[in-house]
Design a protein around this motif. Structure first.
Motif, PDB file in Angstrom:
ATOM      1  N   ASN A   1       0.801  -1.229   0.000  1.00  0.00           N
ATOM      2  CA  ASN A   1       0.000   0.000   0.000  1.00  0.00           C
ATOM      3  C   ASN A   1       0.833   1.278   0.000  1.00  0.00           C
ATOM      4  N   ASN A   2       2.115   1.167   0.247  1.00  0.00           N
ATOM      5  CA  ASN A   2       2.995   2.343   0.199  1.00  0.00           C
ATOM      6  C   ASN A   2       4.215   2.005  -0.673  1.00  0.00           C
ATOM      7  N   PRO A   3       3.983   1.740  -1.955  1.00  0.00           N
ATOM      8  CA  PRO A   3       5.095   1.285  -2.794  1.00  0.00           C
ATOM      9  C   PRO A   3       6.051   2.380  -3.251  1.00  0.00           C
ATOM     10  N   ALA A   4       5.608   3.616  -3.219  1.00  0.00           N
ATOM     11  CA  ALA A   4       6.471   4.666  -3.777  1.00  0.00           C
ATOM     12  C   ALA A   4       6.363   5.952  -2.987  1.00  0.00           C
ATOM     13  N   GLN A   5       7.379   6.732  -3.114  1.00  0.00           N
ATOM     14  CA  GLN A   5       7.402   8.043  -2.489  1.00  0.00           C
ATOM     15  C   GLN A   5       7.767   9.058  -3.566  1.00  0.00           C
ATOM     16  N   GLY A   6       7.013  10.120  -3.619  1.00  0.00           N
ATOM     17  CA  GLY A   6       7.307  11.165  -4.593  1.00  0.00           C
ATOM     18  C   GLY A   6       8.118  12.272  -3.940  1.00  0.00           C
ATOM     19  N   ARG A   7       8.932  12.915  -4.735  1.00  0.00           N
ATOM     20  CA  ARG A   7       9.719  14.024  -4.202  1.00  0.00           C
ATOM     21  C   ARG A   7       9.481  15.248  -5.080  1.00  0.00           C
ATOM     22  N   LEU A   8       9.208  16.348  -4.421  1.00  0.00           N
ATOM     23  CA  LEU A   8       8.941  17.584  -5.139  1.00  0.00           C
ATOM     24  C   LEU A   8       9.437  18.718  -4.259  1.00  0.00           C
ATOM     25  N   SER A   9      10.304  19.539  -4.794  1.00  0.00           N
ATOM     26  CA  SER A   9      10.783  20.654  -3.982  1.00  0.00           C
ATOM     27  C   SER A   9      11.217  21.805  -4.882  1.00  0.00           C
ATOM     28  N   ALA A  10      11.190  22.975  -4.299  1.00  0.00           N
ATOM     29  CA  ALA A  10      11.695  24.175  -4.973  1.00  0.00           C
ATOM     30  C   ALA A  10      12.448  24.960  -3.915  1.00  0.00           C
ATOM     31  N   ASP A  11      13.637  25.427  -4.264  1.00  0.00           N
ATOM     32  CA  ASP A  11      14.403  26.101  -3.213  1.00  0.00           C
ATOM     33  C   ASP A  11      15.330  27.173  -3.756  1.00  0.00           C
ATOM     34  N   ILE A  12      15.805  27.974  -2.823  1.00  0.00           N
ATOM     35  CA  ILE A  12      16.840  28.966  -3.104  1.00  0.00           C
ATOM     36  C   ILE A  12      18.094  28.457  -2.410  1.00  0.00           C
ATOM     37  N   SER A  13      19.200  28.415  -3.163  1.00  0.00           N
ATOM     38  CA  SER A  13      20.425  27.826  -2.617  1.00  0.00           C
ATOM     39  C   SER A  13      21.569  28.830  -2.610  1.00  0.00           C
ATOM     40  N   LEU A  14      22.484  28.585  -1.705  1.00  0.00           N
ATOM     41  CA  LEU A  14      23.770  29.272  -1.744  1.00  0.00           C
ATOM     42  C   LEU A  14      24.654  28.500  -2.711  1.00  0.00           C
ATOM     43  N   SER A  15      25.407  29.209  -3.495  1.00  0.00           N
ATOM     44  CA  SER A  15      26.258  28.532  -4.471  1.00  0.00           C
ATOM     45  C   SER A  15      27.621  29.217  -4.497  1.00  0.00           C
ATOM     46  N   ALA A  16      28.656  28.435  -4.461  1.00  0.00           N
ATOM     47  CA  ALA A  16      30.002  29.008  -4.479  1.00  0.00           C
ATOM     48  C   ALA A  16      30.959  28.049  -5.157  1.00  0.00           C
ATOM     49  N   GLY A  17      32.046  28.597  -5.640  1.00  0.00           N
ATOM     50  CA  GLY A  17      33.007  27.725  -6.297  1.00  0.00           C
ATOM     51  C   GLY A  17      34.286  28.459  -6.646  1.00  0.00           C
ATOM     52  N   ALA A  18      35.188  27.726  -7.244  1.00  0.00           N
ATOM     53  CA  ALA A  18      36.457  28.313  -7.656  1.00  0.00           C
ATOM     54  C   ALA A  18      36.984  27.546  -8.856  1.00  0.00           C
ATOM     55  N   GLY A  19      37.737  28.246  -9.692  1.00  0.00           N
ATOM     56  CA  GLY A  19      38.348  27.595 -10.847  1.00  0.00           C
ATOM     57  C   GLY A  19      39.805  28.009 -10.945  1.00  0.00           C
ATOM     58  N   TYR A  20      40.639  27.092 -11.322  1.00  0.00           N
ATOM     59  CA  TYR A  20      42.066  27.405 -11.401  1.00  0.00           C
ATOM     60  C   TYR A  20      42.634  26.819 -12.698  1.00  0.00           C
ATOM     61  N   SER A  21      43.287  27.684 -13.456  1.00  0.00           N
ATOM     62  CA  SER A  21      43.897  27.234 -14.723  1.00  0.00           C
ATOM     63  C   SER A  21      45.387  27.009 -14.500  1.00  0.00           C
ATOM     64  N   PHE A  22      45.893  25.946 -14.983  1.00  0.00           N
ATOM     65  CA  PHE A  22      47.321  25.649 -14.785  1.00  0.00           C
ATOM     66  C   PHE A  22      47.805  24.725 -15.908  1.00  0.00           C
ATOM     67  N   ARG A  23      49.106  24.451 -15.909  1.00  0.00           N
ATOM     68  CA  ARG A  23      49.684  23.556 -16.910  1.00  0.00           C
ATOM     69  C   ARG A  23      50.380  22.407 -16.208  1.00  0.00           C
ATOM     70  N   LEU A  24      50.250  21.269 -16.794  1.00  0.00           N
ATOM     71  CA  LEU A  24      50.940  20.097 -16.268  1.00  0.00           C
ATOM     72  C   LEU A  24      51.566  19.397 -17.466  1.00  0.00           C
ATOM     73  N   TRP A  25      52.900  19.294 -17.433  1.00  0.00           N
ATOM     74  CA  TRP A  25      53.621  18.740 -18.582  1.00  0.00           C
ATOM     75  C   TRP A  25      53.182  19.439 -19.881  1.00  0.00           C
ATOM     76  N   ARG A  26      53.129  20.749 -19.826  1.00  0.00           N
ATOM     77  CA  ARG A  26      52.745  21.608 -20.953  1.00  0.00           C
ATOM     78  C   ARG A  26      51.286  21.450 -21.373  1.00  0.00           C
ATOM     79  N   LEU A  27      50.564  20.636 -20.659  1.00  0.00           N
ATOM     80  CA  LEU A  27      49.152  20.423 -21.015  1.00  0.00           C
ATOM     81  C   LEU A  27      48.303  21.443 -20.254  1.00  0.00           C
ATOM     82  N   PRO A  28      47.570  22.287 -20.984  1.00  0.00           N
ATOM     83  CA  PRO A  28      46.723  23.260 -20.266  1.00  0.00           C
ATOM     84  C   PRO A  28      45.528  22.553 -19.605  1.00  0.00           C
ATOM     85  N   LEU A  29      45.363  22.828 -18.345  1.00  0.00           N
ATOM     86  CA  LEU A  29      44.290  22.191 -17.578  1.00  0.00           C
ATOM     87  C   LEU A  29      43.515  23.260 -16.806  1.00  0.00           C
ATOM     88  N   ARG A  30      42.277  22.903 -16.463  1.00  0.00           N
ATOM     89  CA  ARG A  30      41.508  23.801 -15.602  1.00  0.00           C
ATOM     90  C   ARG A  30      40.708  22.946 -14.624  1.00  0.00           C
TER      91      ARG A  30
END
Lengths: 346, 273
Positions: B144-173
């Motif tokens: 009688n309870n075979p499934a659960q539904g999920r529904l949500s809407a939200d506001i999130s904090l988001s952060a990050g960083a990116g770094y470009s560099f070379r390794l053995w002359r290969l450009p990487l990020r």
């Protein structure tokens, strides 16, 4: 440079928050159950303690304390016991609840307590019903079998609410039976099924919206944590409806959705419930499981009648009647005959 | 009729072609290059939903992520817009191996990040996103309870960083990004609420406020971009933690996936004479 330091500080704070989140995220299962016999008994005991909806009622009616059940059955365990032995102990523990909706499903067996019907006369002879009343020239409308008896009484058999019935089936059946003087609706042996079928059939027997009962559910782990009861109504069908007397034949095997159907029909005009007390089963079941992998079914949401009374142990008929075995030997179903007499008196 | 339409179409194409000879393509001013990544993932997931079972289910998860990002004109080109569509499908088993759960999820997030460079080649970003999440978990054994539904809407904090560099002359990020929902709405039935009651009372009755106190979730994506001939490839690790503890029901879906795919860089062009 000062600005850069503040950015660095912000990044560090952000990383710290994420680290804390990750730590908090390491939540495991509901509890740390183990797969030993004791671990499985603990899991089952807790499951019933937190989720089962009739504990307070059954403790009062059946005279046990669920808290004591744990130690009573833990004493029967030992770490070396086999799966079969564990299954037996857990089934014994659950049988204290005397609930047909409580089961353990395993590859070994289906753990059950069917005393609600096994301890009472069956009051049904399906062969007699088929041979003497339905015969061979009867109609089948999905899950419904029906015919017209010689005294112009409609005779309808509905053996299981798992058999779907559509509005078309019901309209065709009622059109065919419309010239009858009354109806015997025989649901003896009907062990339940889909509530929607019970509701759809009930809608053919009222011209007004009728309060038939209440339903609630558990809102927390406490024995008495329940939601506000939700009133349940049966709305009249917009299609053809039955306007003549009805005798609803029931027995102890009328369980679950069939029990709810009887509850509904008790509130309908022109309906007389005849037979034995129904089997009950008013808790809508849920499923869960044990660490050993066995599936558990239990009552989760209790239904009540229109006066907020429990119907877990069944519903009393308006007119008691039982199957007379001597008459059955003569080819007569005394309950159907009682119903015919009652209808002929209207 | 078809012939007339064909003739009109041919004339239009000829006209366009004759004009094209006199035109050149130029980047649209104020429209920065955009990057679009399509990633596929495979990993393991750990799921718990006490509406269905008190046991944790574990198994495989396959996922995809379609992500695009471009700088906007906001705050003197310091703010980017990022769009992420993330889908996942999982098949998990209970610890005893006697029952199986199938799960599916589709989430969309629109994020705005403010970028700055505290160090050469280091790009740090922080901002917020709005998103919606739709999903299900189906247990193949429950009645009688075979499934659960999920529904949500939200506001999130988001952060990050990116770094470009070379390794053995290969450009990487290398890029890292984390998103954590702060406040929103989510669907959650009550502890023992049946489908019948949900259908009678409506889903709106079971929409509740979500915040880190009852729905602590976090998505982290660490990626490494590198070029192989003229194709930019991306590999990464996605750690997606979705949790809630509301109305006496616990839920979590913790997945760790290896992601791989490619990135395409776009520049919006316009024709000029």
């Amino acid at each position: 440079m000062q600005w850069f330091s503040s950015v660095k500080g912000g990044v560090k704070a952000f990383l710290l928050i994420f680290f804390l989140v990750l730590m908090g995220a390491c939540q495991s299962g509901e509890s740390e159950y183990d797969t030993s016999p004791q671990g499985n008994l603990d899991a089952l005991w807790t499951l019933i303690d937190e989720h089962y909806c009739f504990l307070t009622y059954k403790e009062k009616e059946l005279g046990f304390k669920w808290a004591d059940i744990h130690s009573k059955y833990s004493a029967k365990l030992n770490p070396e016991m086999t799966r079969v032995q564990l299954f037996e102990v857990l089934c014994q523990m659950l049988s204290e609840l005397k609930d047909g909706h409580v089961n353990i499903s395993t590859s070994l067996d289906l753990g059950r307590n069917w005393t609600w019907k096994e301890d009472y006369p069956e009051n049904l002879d399906t062969e007699l019903r088929q041979q003497q009343y339905l015969g061979t020239d009867y109609h089948i409308g999905s899950g419904l079998k029906y015919t017209i008896l010689p005294d112009n009484i409609a005779y309808v058999v509905y053996e299981s609410f798992t058999d779907a019935i559509g509005d078309g089936n019901l309209s065709d059946m009622l059109s065919y039976l419309q010239l009858c003087n009354g109806m015997i609706l025989d649901i003896r042996g009907n062990g339940g099924g889909e509530l929607t079928n019970a509701e759809r059939l009930s809608q053919r027997f009222t011209n007004e919206k009728v309060l038939v009962g209440y339903l609630c559910h558990k809102t927390g782990t406490g024995h008495d944590d329940f939601s506000e009861p939700m009133a349940e109504y049966v709305e009249p069908s917009s299609s053809i409806r039955w306007q003549k007397p009805v005798v609803l034949l029931v027995n102890r095997s009328c369980y679950s959705a069939a029990n709810i159907f009887v509850r509904n029909m008790k509130e309908m005009p022109r309906v007389t419930v005849m037979g034995d007390q129904t089997g009950g089963g008013s808790g809508m079941p849920f499923s869960s499981e044990l660490p050993i992998g066995w599936s558990i079914r239990f009552s989760a949401s209790p239904s009540f009648d229109a006066r907020m009374q429990q119907i877990e142990f069944g519903i009393e008929p308006d007119v008691p009647s039982s199957l007379d075995t001597a008459l059955a030997a003569e080819g007569k179903d005394s309950m159907i005959e009682d119903a015919r007499r009652l209808l002929s008196g209207f | 009729m078809k012939r007339v339409l064909f003739l009109i179409l041919a004339l239009l194409l000829l006209s366009a072609a004759s004009h094209a000879e006199d035109m050149v393509l130029e980047p649209v001013p104020d429209r920065s290059p955009a990057a679009r990544a399509l990633l596929f993932g495979i990993g393991r997931t750990n799921q718990l939903d006490t509406y269905l079972s008190p046991m944790e289910y574990t198994g495989l998860q396959a996922s995809f992520m379609l992500q695009s990002e471009r700088m906007t004109r906001l705050a003197k080109h310091h703010i980017s817009f990022q769009s992420t569509l993330h889908g996942a499908f999982s098949s998990t088993d209970n610890p005893a191996g006697t029952a199986n759960c199938l799960g599916g999820r589709l989430a969309y997030d629109a994020a705005w990040h403010y970028h700055w460079s505290p160090l050469p080649k280091l790009d740090v970003k922080g901002g917020a996103s709005v998103g919606a999440d739709l999903g299900f978990l189906y247990n193949n054994r429950n009645s009688n309870n075979p499934a659960q539904g999920r529904l949500s809407a939200d506001i999130s904090l988001s952060a990050g960083a990116g770094y470009s560099f070379r390794l053995w002359r290969l450009p990487l990020r290398a890029d890292y990004q984390a998103d954590m929902p702060l406040v929103g709405l989510m669907f959650s039935p009550e502890f023992g609420e049946s489908y019948y009651e949900i259908s009678q009372q409506g889903v709106g009755h079971d929409i509740i406020c979500a915040y880190p106190g009852n729905a602590l979730s976090l998505r982290q994506l660490l990626t490494l971009d590198f070029c192989l001939r003229r194709i930019t490839l991306r590999i990464g690790y996605l750690c997606d933690i979705r949790q809630s503890n509301a109305r006496s029901l616990k839920y979590h879906d913790i997945s760790h996936s290896f992601m791989f795919g490619f990135v395409r860089h776009f520049q919006l062009m316009k024709r000029t004479h």
